[in-house]
Design an enzyme around this catalytic site. Structure first.
Site, mmCIF file in Angstrom:
data_model
loop_
_atom_site.group_PDB
_atom_site.id
_atom_site.type_symbol
_atom_site.label_atom_id
_atom_site.label_comp_id
_atom_site.label_asym_id
_atom_site.label_seq_id
_atom_site.Cartn_x
_atom_site.Cartn_y
_atom_site.Cartn_z
ATOM 1 C CG ASP A 68 28.637 -25.034 -27.951
ATOM 2 O OD1 ASP A 68 28.849 -23.902 -27.499
ATOM 3 O OD2 ASP A 68 27.815 -25.259 -28.851
ATOM 4 C CG ASP A 105 25.353 -22.598 -28.851
ATOM 5 O OD1 ASP A 105 25.630 -21.469 -28.425
ATOM 6 O OD2 ASP A 105 25.529 -22.950 -30.023
ATOM 7 C CG ASP A 137 26.430 -25.454 -32.895
ATOM 8 O OD1 ASP A 137 27.344 -25.474 -32.061
ATOM 9 O OD2 ASP A 137 26.123 -24.449 -33.549
#
Length: 924
Positions: free
Chosen positions: A620, A255, A616
């Site tokens: 996700d 990410d 994080d």
């Protein structure tokens, strides 16, 4: 052996059980308020809750004991356990609709913003007009979000890793070998006229010899050691079996925001706009505050910040934006009376030093929270003594699509590109006036988010974390592909990819744009070369020969594809045959929704990649769970988001995890090979002795099993990971040519040495004499312990008797086990060198010293205890020479097998851009 194995397994299970107990006990002992139709509000223990109960939430800092849907009031929740991110999340009540459709379908793209999940903490509960916060229980126990975490720990996703499948085959091979040995034993003992009970006992003994009981214990200790090393680095694991899978990773997805770049955003400037277009950039670096206007009001009120114990908390982006206005935040008192505005509403006010602000403050009446899927958030506010307004904030392209076309400047795309190509994060703002005679709950999101007036752009600087570039360089040099999956703007993502080293200066980026079917035109796909220093895309046609690129220049001459979530969706639906070819060189994926991130990880897995995902944890979760190895950067020790969580808030954990995974994988191979050889060495020795209806004594078995193998099994796994990532991976399966070659050749060497020792001892001139003449004349006491070979005396309950064959086979087998352990305990390139495993080296030295002492020491009592016969000194030297020769040849074989392994791995992984065609690619 079996007891030790069981004890270690039970210890590991007990440790996991205690952790789980601490994880679940907190929400079982909570007292909650439940509203009943007849009984009214009553206190109830959380374990008695059932779906359908109406919860009354009062006070702050409340642990949710179940999943519940909010129907009245609003809550601010810490979902750190669920997502791994400790940023407060605002939950809004489920909209009241007359439709009979299921509530999940009514709540647009993201129904989760109405759900309070089990295990999360309600930081703040704020009642609406009725004054109470009410929620209906949806799920309890294992059906909740926390139950999902506990279930994923108890019953992790089955890892159909080839290593474990090969381990079963390996054990079946040993069982097959044991069966052959049983048939051989039955034939020999029946032909020699042994009693039936002795025949059965000897045949069953072969099984326990061929199938090593210490194997599960040895493998369990290897995983325990790896897990403890990771824990010291702040990396926690809820699925220990996945540690081995980490060693096979060849693609890692990252990410961007909060993972590659810093969490904190610095507000660089604002670009207001009016009917004539974009105005001059207002820079916040100088410290000047933004002049009053709709843009300033939007920055002060369009956020989900909360006031907790006098401190403003919330999303870092919202916090930076609000701080730039220099306004203050407060909660309205009971004397606050504005039509449609509840008491205790959040109010933002200009600071006392601010001048030329015509309003006393702005009350935030209603919030439509930010959603990754929607890429926007909206608030309804009331100016004190002024108008009722709606403000929207979100991705520029999304916000512009909700605005009146004439209010969006014609230079919107080029202006946006100016900042995104420099790596800035860009947010757009818009607003509209609302009617004041309607209650806020009467406004639907669709109605509020229509015909907006475009206000301008916020430019935020998102700097790379210091650790990002070195880590990505380390992974790329180790031939591990790195991919960026982000919800941010495509141009920003491309710039960050270049700055971080994910795309080097010599490499080209090709932008892929795919358009859906519109009217008469079919779905289309276009390719544009992105120029590094120019804002516009190159219109010149460029042709790249893929085969030529790969073969002539390798990775340095390669190129990367960049595409948005929308293009990815169109290609998946209409150009599915083209998708694998794009993914082979696809590096930058922007404006990806959480669902698209999961789909992308799954598509990579279909191409035989071992995929790691590092994020994080906020949006996700799906991708983290879908990947073979999901790593959540979180302060939580266990997260439902992923099997691995790292307390270190940067991507340094990724190479550490891969190194430990490779070390653990190699350790597993070493233990399998050692256990195979140890059992086969003992098996060959015993079958040779069975030829004379002899066997090893109980003490001889115990010495080999406990004093040698158990100590080696416990200490062999202590090697740490090698500090450097090499550009090839360890083999992912036991049935690979180099490993099989190593085991088979070492087995043949051991077999040859045992047969040679067995035959040669019978041909010695002293073998046919009386036993006492085989030793030195000075050692008179030895002769008293010896007996004639023609009339052997059985000792113990297993039918073994002292003989020169027994003594020779035992010494060859015992010392050979130590040699094999030394040979198989490889260090570089995946583990620390063997000499750094001090305990293991010390154990080997002591074991070898003791064995040589027993071999050369003429101590009658020791020989009697171990059921050995004294042999001439020259024969002992011959035994030493045989063992030394075996050690040298085994070492050469193992080094050659390792070189073959490296050659095979390097040869298959040299093409960075085409790993899908690797011939020996291990897969799940």
């Amino acid at each position: 052996m079996s007891i030790t194995s069981i004890a270690l397994t039970v210890y590991d299970l007990r440790e996991q059980s205690v952790k789980l107990h601490h994880l679940v006990e907190s929400h079982n002992s909570i007292t909650v308020s439940v509203c009943g139709r007849r009984a009214g509000i009553q206190e109830l223990e959380s374990r008695f809750l059932v779906p359908g109960d109406l919860l009354i939430l009062t006070g702050n800092k409340v642990q949710m004991p179940c999943d519940a849907i909010l129907i009245d009031g609003s809550c601010v929740v810490d979902e750190g356990m669920l997502t791994g991110e400790s940023i407060p999340v605002t939950k809004t009540p489920l909209p009241k609709m007359e439709s009979s459709m299921p509530w999940k379908t009514q709540s647009e793209a993201d129904y989760k913003r109405h759900v309070l999940f089990c295990g999360t903490e309600v930081i703040q509960a704020k009642g609406a007009c009725s004054g109470t916060v009410r929620a209906v229980v949806l799920q309890t126990g294992f059906n909740t979000a926390k139950g999902d975490l506990v279930r994923s720990i108890l019953y992790p996703k089955p890892m159909n890793f080839k290593l474990y499948r090969d381990a079963i085959r390996f054990l079946l091979c040993l069982v097959g070998t044991a069966t052959i040995g049983m048939i051989y034993t039955l034939c020999v003992y029946v032909l020699n006229g042994e009693p039936p009970e002795e025949v059965v006992k000897k045949a069953l003994d072969v099984i326990t010899i061929a199938v090593p009981p210490a194997l599960p214990a040895a493998l369990t200790t290897g995983i325990i050691y790896a897990q403890k090393r990771l824990k010291k680095r702040g990396i926690f694991c809820i699925s220990p079996q996945r540690i081995n899978v980490c060693g096979q990773l060849n693609l890692v997805c990252f990410d961007k925001t909060g993972t590659l770049t810093r969490d904190g955003l610095d507000l660089w400037g604002a670009v207001p706009c009016d009917r004539s277009g974009f105005q001059e950039v207002h820079s916040f670096v100088s410290g000047r505050s933004l002049p009053w206007g709709p843009l300033c009001a939007a920055m002060a009120s369009c956020h989900s910040l909360i006031l907790l114990d006098g401190t403003i908390q919330g999303d870092p982006l919202d916090l930076k934006m609000f701080e730039a206005t220099t306004w203050e935040m407060a909660v309205s008192g009971d004397d606050f009376h504005i039509k449609g505005v509840p008491a205790h509403a959040m109010v933002v006010k200009p600071c006392k030093t601010a001048s030329q602000v015509p309003v006393e403050g702005i009350a935030i009446l209603h919030l439509f929270p930010f959603s990754s899927a929607l890429q926007r958030m909206t608030v309804i506010v009331q100016e004190m003594g002024g108008d009722r307004l709606a403000f929207m904030k979100g991705a520029p392209e999304r916000v512009a699509s909700f605005c009146q076309p004439e209010t969006v400047p014609t230079s919107f795309v080029s202006e946006l590109q100016i900042y995104t190509t420099q790596g800035f994060r860009v947010i757009a703002l818009a607003y509209k006036k609302l009617e004041t005679d309607h209650h806020t709950t009467a406004f639907t999101r669709d109605k509020v988010e229509a015909d907006l007036i475009f206000l301008g752009l916020l430019i935020l600087e998102n700097r790379l974390k210091e650790e990002t570039k070195p880590v990505l360089e380390e992974l790329i040099s180790a031939r591990i592909r790195t991919v960026m999956i982000t919800g941010d703007n495509l141009q920003t993502a491309i710039t960050v990819a270049r700055k971080s080293g994910m795309v080097s200066e010599s490499q080209q980026v090709i932008l892929i744009e795919a358009n859906e079917i519109t009217g008469s035109s079919s779905a289309s796909i276009s390719w544009k070369l992105v120029e590094e220093k120019s804002i516009a895309h190159s219109n010149q046609d460029n042709y790249i020969n893929i085969k030529e690129e790969v073969s002539d220049h390798g990775r340095e001459g390669s190129y990367h594809f960049a595409l948005s979530g929308k293009s990815f969706q169109v290609i998946s639906q209409h150009f599915s045959s083209l998708l694998p070819k794009i993914l082979i060189n696809g590096t930058i994926f922007a404006r990806m929704s959480p669902g698209q991130k999961s789909s992308l990880v799954e598509e990579f897995q279909k191409l035989d990649y071992f995929v790691g995902m590092c994020g994080d944890g906020a949006n996700d979760c799906g991708a983290l769970k879908m990947a073979h190895v999901g790593i959540s950067l979180s302060e939580q020790e266990a997260s439902v988001a992923s099997p691995f969580t790292s307390k270190t808030p940067n991507i340094e954990c990724v190479p550490h995890l891969i190194k430990e995974g490779r070390a653990a994988l190699v350790t597993s191979f070493c233990m399998f090979k050692y256990m195979a050889l140890y059992s086969m060495i003992q098996y060959v020795g015993v079958l040779l002795l069975y030829w004379e209806t002899n066997s090893l004594s109980n003490y001889q078995f115990l010495f080999q099993d406990l004093a040698i193998t158990t100590l080696i099994g416990v200490t062999m796994n202590l090697n740490g990971a090698y500090p450097k990532l090499v550009p090839f991976r360890p083999a992912g399966r036991l049935i690979s040519p180099p490993l099989l070659l190593s085991v088979i050749l070492n087995l043949l060497l051991s077999l040859a040495m045992h047969i040679a020792g067995f035959i040669l001892v019978q041909r010695q001139p002293w073998y046919s004499m009386e036993m006492h003449s085989a030793c030195t004349v000075q050692n008179e006491s030895i002769s008293k312990l010896t007996i004639s070979p023609t009339a052997p005396e059985k000792i113990g309950s297993n039918g073994a008797f002292t003989s020169f064959e027994n003594t020779t086979i035992w010494f060859l087998g015992t010392i050979n086990c130590i040699i094999v352990a030394l040979i198989f305990s490889k260090g570089k390139p995946f583990r620390q060198p063997i000499y750094k495993n001090y305990i293991f080296v010390l154990v080997l030295v002591i074991q070898l010293g003791v064995c040589l002492f027993i071999l050369f020491a003429d101590i009658p009592e020791l020989y009697r205890r171990l059921d050995l016969l004294c042999t001439p000194l020259l024969w002992r030297v011959y035994i030493t020479i045989m063992l030394s020769s075996n050690f040298i040849v085994s070492l050469v074989v193992e080094v050659s097998a390792l070189r073959l392994l490296i050659t095979v791995e390097c040869g298959s992984g040299v093409s960075y851009s085409n790993p899908v065609f690797e011939s020996n690619e291990e897969q799940l």
